[in-house]
Design a protein around this motif. Structure first.
Motif: not given
Length: 112
Positions: A59-60, A71-77, A83-87, A91-95
């Protein structure tokens, strides 16, 4: 402007990519599977990079040199673990964006 586009294989990313190009921006798409990019003419005008937002090094490397990143990523699970994995991924993307000199902007949740 140089733009990093994640989610380019999805509905919104697939519509945003060509519009960014039409506006004169240089587009780099970070995708897990290069073969999932749409078979559209606009894809031949972008820089496609294989990687995953959960891989901070990849990513870096992808975000470095970009002026803006979507950041337009969203899984369909479903479920709490999902939800925790998505968050964590968001947050890692933002960091990573912030560590490479950018600013993270959060938008309010949509109603519905």
């Amino acid at each position: 402007m140089k733009v990093l586009l994640t989610g380019a294989t999805g509905y919104i990313g697939g519509h945003l990519g060509p519009r960014l190009l039409d506006a004169g921006h240089e587009v780099r798409a970070l995708v897990r599977d290069l073969h999932r990019l749409p078979q559209s003419a606009w894809v031949s005008h972008i820089q496609a990079v294989k990687g995953d937002v959960r891989d901070e090094e990849a990513l870096a490397a992808a975000i470095t040199g970009c002026d803006v990143a979507y950041y337009l990523i969203h899984s369909m699970r479903k479920g709490r673990a999902f939800h925790d994995a998505e968050r964590r991924a968001a947050m890692a993307f933002a960091a990573v964006a912030k560590s490479t000199g950018g600013e993270a902007h959060r938008f309010p949740r949509c109603a519905g």
